[in-house]
Design a protein around this motif. Structure first.
Motif, PDB file in Angstrom:
ATOM      1  N   LEU A 404       0.844  -1.197   0.000  1.00  0.00           N
ATOM      2  CA  LEU A 404       0.000   0.000   0.000  1.00  0.00           C
ATOM      3  C   LEU A 404       0.877   1.244   0.000  1.00  0.00           C
ATOM      4  N   PHE A 405       0.480   2.244  -0.797  1.00  0.00           N
ATOM      5  CA  PHE A 405       1.228   3.500  -0.872  1.00  0.00           C
ATOM      6  C   PHE A 405       0.249   4.665  -0.783  1.00  0.00           C
ATOM      7  N   ALA A 406       0.688   5.712  -0.111  1.00  0.00           N
ATOM      8  CA  ALA A 406      -0.172   6.888   0.028  1.00  0.00           C
ATOM      9  C   ALA A 406      -0.205   7.672  -1.279  1.00  0.00           C
ATOM     10  N   THR A 407      -1.374   8.198  -1.625  1.00  0.00           N
ATOM     11  CA  THR A 407      -1.506   9.153  -2.717  1.00  0.00           C
ATOM     12  C   THR A 407      -2.199  10.392  -2.150  1.00  0.00           C
ATOM     13  N   ASP A 409      -5.112  11.685  -2.711  1.00  0.00           N
ATOM     14  CA  ASP A 409      -6.531  11.587  -2.361  1.00  0.00           C
ATOM     15  C   ASP A 409      -6.953  10.164  -1.983  1.00  0.00           C
ATOM     16  N   GLY A 410      -6.040   9.376  -1.549  1.00  0.00           N
ATOM     17  CA  GLY A 410      -6.391   8.013  -1.155  1.00  0.00           C
ATOM     18  C   GLY A 410      -5.136   7.176  -1.029  1.00  0.00           C
ATOM     19  N   CYS A 411      -5.161   6.029  -1.640  1.00  0.00           N
ATOM     20  CA  CYS A 411      -3.935   5.228  -1.622  1.00  0.00           C
ATOM     21  C   CYS A 411      -3.893   4.331  -2.844  1.00  0.00           C
ATOM     22  N   ARG A 412      -2.719   3.828  -3.112  1.00  0.00           N
ATOM     23  CA  ARG A 412      -2.519   2.919  -4.227  1.00  0.00           C
ATOM     24  C   ARG A 412      -2.202   1.549  -3.651  1.00  0.00           C
ATOM     25  N   VAL A 413      -2.850   0.537  -4.171  1.00  0.00           N
ATOM     26  CA  VAL A 413      -2.537  -0.830  -3.765  1.00  0.00           C
ATOM     27  C   VAL A 413      -1.858  -1.535  -4.938  1.00  0.00           C
ATOM     28  N   GLN A 421      -3.045 -19.308 -15.688  1.00  0.00           N
ATOM     29  CA  GLN A 421      -2.414 -18.762 -16.892  1.00  0.00           C
ATOM     30  C   GLN A 421      -1.058 -18.130 -16.605  1.00  0.00           C
ATOM     31  N   GLY A 422      -0.767 -17.815 -15.366  1.00  0.00           N
ATOM     32  CA  GLY A 422       0.514 -17.194 -15.057  1.00  0.00           C
ATOM     33  C   GLY A 422       0.402 -16.307 -13.832  1.00  0.00           C
ATOM     34  N   GLU A 423       1.421 -15.463 -13.680  1.00  0.00           N
ATOM     35  CA  GLU A 423       1.435 -14.573 -12.521  1.00  0.00           C
ATOM     36  C   GLU A 423       1.519 -13.130 -12.992  1.00  0.00           C
ATOM     37  N   ALA A 424       1.085 -12.215 -12.153  1.00  0.00           N
ATOM     38  CA  ALA A 424       1.051 -10.813 -12.551  1.00  0.00           C
ATOM     39  C   ALA A 424       1.241  -9.926 -11.332  1.00  0.00           C
ATOM     40  N   ILE A 425       1.628  -8.689 -11.586  1.00  0.00           N
ATOM     41  CA  ILE A 425       1.645  -7.659 -10.555  1.00  0.00           C
ATOM     42  C   ILE A 425       0.694  -6.567 -11.031  1.00  0.00           C
ATOM     43  N   CYS A 426      -0.263  -6.227 -10.210  1.00  0.00           N
ATOM     44  CA  CYS A 426      -1.334  -5.319 -10.617  1.00  0.00           C
ATOM     45  C   CYS A 426      -1.425  -4.153  -9.637  1.00  0.00           C
ATOM     46  N   SER A 427      -2.155  -3.138 -10.047  1.00  0.00           N
ATOM     47  CA  SER A 427      -2.310  -1.978  -9.172  1.00  0.00           C
ATOM     48  C   SER A 427      -3.671  -1.330  -9.380  1.00  0.00           C
ATOM     49  N   SER A 428      -4.208  -0.788  -8.321  1.00  0.00           N
ATOM     50  CA  SER A 428      -5.442  -0.002  -8.372  1.00  0.00           C
ATOM     51  C   SER A 428      -5.305   1.174  -7.423  1.00  0.00           C
ATOM     52  N   LEU A 429      -6.115   2.184  -7.648  1.00  0.00           N
ATOM     53  CA  LEU A 429      -6.208   3.282  -6.691  1.00  0.00           C
ATOM     54  C   LEU A 429      -7.442   3.064  -5.840  1.00  0.00           C
ATOM     55  N   ILE A 430      -7.317   3.345  -4.564  1.00  0.00           N
ATOM     56  CA  ILE A 430      -8.467   3.218  -3.666  1.00  0.00           C
ATOM     57  C   ILE A 430      -8.841   4.624  -3.214  1.00  0.00           C
ATOM     58  N   SER A 431     -10.068   5.015  -3.506  1.00  0.00           N
ATOM     59  CA  SER A 431     -10.502   6.360  -3.103  1.00  0.00           C
ATOM     60  C   SER A 431     -11.011   6.339  -1.666  1.00  0.00           C
ATOM     61  N   ALA A 432     -11.263   7.521  -1.144  1.00  0.00           N
ATOM     62  CA  ALA A 432     -11.650   7.635   0.269  1.00  0.00           C
ATOM     63  C   ALA A 432     -12.972   6.936   0.565  1.00  0.00           C
TER      64      ALA A 432
END
Lengths: 525, 198
Positions: A404-407, A409-413, A421-432
């Motif tokens: 988790l990282f601070a942004t 207006d919220g945070c990024r996960v 099918q394989g492996e991945a690294i993904c990201s989303s923003l989480i709003s308040a």
């Protein structure tokens, strides 16, 4: 062996065999039947056994059908019990990847080896050091020749000196477009941190300024070592109950470390209890463990700016996630912990991660089904975390590690995910309000991602990951914009031995390279 | 004893000892990761169910499965085909779970066990109460008795198989199971009485 004729007379002997009634040979069963025909008490005992076994049938539990092999590889690699899957001498020749956009190749004989330099205008350089029979010793992909040379220099330290000499020899004669905006890499001298093979991959590291603290486990005991710049510093033995740890060498779900910029607090569970250790690099005192909770597993800890906050899973038939503030010295700052999340039934909660931004806390954890759940909390004046919004992220793949990282207006996960099918690294923003933005896939791999870390940088976001392949372990580095658009092509370095991410900050990546008899830290900028 | 729940109903092609031996041979000869992966995938579900059944906690069972396979990975080079791979693997898993139970029993002295919670359950939750009482009765068995009881009474393994897994003789296994069954029965009856009183 029992005299079977005694069975006719002795209820105690019959009783011993009643539970095995259906498995007895014909002769013994005949004696039992004869005894039962004349003994009411033993008939009742047999009926009771059958009743209990009927009840016991109801207790059968079925484990969910999931693929546990990626997790197995991760654990095996993390504990560094992995022997090298293939020694260099047994490595098959690697197929040469097609480089797009034309380019050229040069092959240089070198002390019985061949160094092949290939370039594609879109994909940068590939350096491949091979034996006469074509088997690969070292292969490097890099965005520019300068980087390639730097990478060669780094890997030379940990493998042989051949590639560096060749790269230096070749560099002036190769003319190629070098993108001016590419960062220039450099490699500091490697640090030999131990001469014995007792250093498994670090469980966790934290960096305070130029000092990194690594924590690892060896034969059940827990150790920590400071690395100041590129010099090994003091080593600590954290767990004093070594005997207990040896008896249960694998019975620890995790160790985490956080820093307030001056000292460190390590939290880890052993044999079901959660401990904290305070490590002050300026102190000569030995770290003393403080019991935080029991039972507890899957701990995490963060520095909030004022104090540390720990979080963990309390295992039971209905597991819960609890949190507790910890002072600078690794001791509980509160008298009781607070339950943040709970489950109904025996569903598993694991690997909780928290991010604290002022009075707001974001909690995410893995569920039994492999999805991500959690909540956003606000701390009230009484210091109690009050839930503001629930977080629930469902996907087809199974969630692994979460960051988790601070942004603003919220945070990024950022999370790793695996699927057939394989492996991945993904990201989303989480709003308040607790909503997730559409996930962006940062990395996709058909190989197993054994280790990864991500970090915000001055120009965006960087992901470093290690893939385990039959041809060795590959370290990748890729830069993204703040909007998570790829800024560079991934740069890969192939290692023919296990490597682990030892430390990682904006300026450098610290790799632990396991050379078998000894391990070295290789700092890369 | 019949196979009551199908845990042992592994399709023939999946339990071919010859195929297991071939995979083990490949792994021992060259460290072939694909051979180990095949063994892992072949048995992961059965080991997972076995661990879950003995430990009664999915989180602990998942951890135990991983630890068992790491032990197998590290010990496979010493495996001799005098016994089946399956039997060897299951014995490792059972011993590992039994060790975990022993540790759990040492540290659970002060814990609030489900036994104490049962009287607090609402009466309408009769199915849940019954299930909890069975689990609580199981908790009262010593690790040795509990392991044997689960293998035979819950999972439906024969006493001969239980004896083999535990490394004891047939009569010793039968005797252990008889005592475990009695203890379980007594604990269950006691809990039923307590539940009715409350």
């Amino acid at each position: 062996m029992t005299d079977h004729t005694d069975i006719l007379k002795d209820c105690a002997l019959v009783d011993e065999l009643l539970v095995a009634y259906s498995e007895l040979d014909t002769e013994r069963r005949g004696y039992i039947d004869a005894h039962l025909a004349q003994c009411e008490r033993c008939r009742q005992e047999l009926a009771e056994i059958e009743r209990v076994q009927k009840l016991a049938c109801k207790m059968h539990l079925e484990s969910p059908v999931i693929d546990r092999y990626p997790e197995f590889l991760r654990r095996l690699s993390a504990s560094r019990q992995l022997t090298q899957l293939q020694r260099i001498d047994e490595m098959p020749p690697e197929p040469t990847p097609q480089l797009d956009g034309g380019g050229f190749a040069a092959i240089v004989p070198l002390f019985g080896r061949r160094l092949t330099v290939r370039t594609g205008f879109q994909r940068g350089f590939e350096l491949n050091l091979t034996r006469a029979d074509g088997s690969s010793i070292l292969r490097i992909n890099a965005g520019s020749l300068t980087q390639a040379a730097a990478v060669v220099a780094g890997t030379t330290i940990v493998t042989t000196g051949l590639a560096l000499g060749a790269a230096m020899f070749l560099m002036p004669s190769v003319k190629t477009p070098v993108p001016p905006d590419q960062p220039v890499g450099s490699v500091a001298p490697a640090v030999k941190i131990t001469t014995r093979r007792d250093f498994t991959a670090p469980l966790v590291t934290a960096t305070a300024g130029e000092t990194t603290l690594a924590v690892w486990r060896h034969r059940g005991a827990l150790y920590a070592q400071l690395v100041n710049q590129n010099e090994p510093g003091r080593r600590y033995k954290l767990s004093q109950e070594e005997e207990e740890w040896i008896r249960t060498p694998m019975f620890s779900s995790g160790v985490k470390v956080a820093s307030d910029g001056r000292s460190y607090v390590v939290v880890g569970d052993a044999d079901g209890s959660l401990y904290a250790w305070h490590i002050d690099p300026t102190s000569t005192d030995e770290p003393v463990s403080t019991l935080l909770a029991k039972p507890a597993t899957h701990p995490d800890i963060v520095w909030t700016g004022k104090h540390y906050t720990a979080v963990w899973v309390t295992p039971s038939d209905s597991p819960v996630i609890e949190t507790l503030d910890i002072d600078h010295n690794g001791r509980p700052a509160e008298t009781t912990s607070q339950i943040l999340a709970a489950t109904e039934g025996k569903n598993k909660l694991s690997y909780p991660k928290i991010l604290i931004q002022g009075s707001r806390m974001t909690l995410l954890y893995r569920t039994h089904q492999g999805s991500m759940q959690g909540a956003i909390y606000e701390r009230d004046q009484g210091g109690i975390w009050q839930e503001q919004a629930r977080l629930n992220h469902q996907s087809q793949s199974s969630v692994g590690q979460i960051q988790l990282f601070a942004t603003d207006d919220g945070c990024r996960v950022v999370w790793s995910a695996s699927s057939p099918q394989g492996e991945a690294i993904c990201s989303s923003l989480i709003s308040a309000d607790g909503s997730f933005s559409e996930p962006r896939t940062l990395v996709v791999s058909r190989s197993h991602i054994v280790d990864w870390q991500s970090q915000s940088t001055a120009t965006g976001f960087r992901v470093v990951w290690i893939e385990q392949t039959s041809a060795g372990e590959r370290l990748f580095v890729q830069q993204f914009t703040p909007q998570l658009e790829p800024q560079t092509s991934p740069h890969a370095i192939v290692f023919q031995m296990p490597v682990a991410l030892f430390g990682f900050n904006a300026e450098r990546i610290l790799l632990l390279v396991d050379e078998g008899k000894e391990q070295r830290l290789v700092p890369m900028r | 004893m019949t196979d009551r729940r199908g845990l042992r109903s592994v399709p023939k092609e999946e339990v071919s000892a010859a195929e297991d031996f071939e995979l083990v041979r490949r792994f021992k000869a060259s460290g072939d990761p694909q051979a180990f992966e095949a063994l892992f995938r072949r048995y992961q579900q059965y080991v997972a169910s076995l661990c879950l059944s003995i430990l009664r906690s999915s989180a602990e069972a998942e951890d135990a499965l991983q630890e068992v396979f790491i032990k197998v990975y590290n010990g496979l080079h010493a495996f001799e085909p005098k016994v089946t791979f399956r039997g060897w693997l299951y014995r490792i898993a059972i011993n590992h779970c039994r060790d975990l139970l022993e540790k759990r029993s040492r540290r659970a002295v002060d814990d609030l066990t489900p036994v104490e919670l049962i009287p607090q359950m609402p009466k309408q939750e009769s199915g849940l109460v019954a299930s909890m009482m069975l689990e609580a009765a199981l908790e009262r068995l010593s690790p040795d008795y509990r392991t044997a009881f689960i293998l035979q009474a819950v999972e439906g393994y024969s006493i001969a198989e239980v004896a083999d897994f535990l490394g004891i003789g047939f009569e010793a296994a039968a005797s252990r199971l008889r005592r475990a069954t009695k203890q379980f029965s007594e604990a269950y009856e006691l809990l039923c009485k307590r539940s009715k009183r409350s």
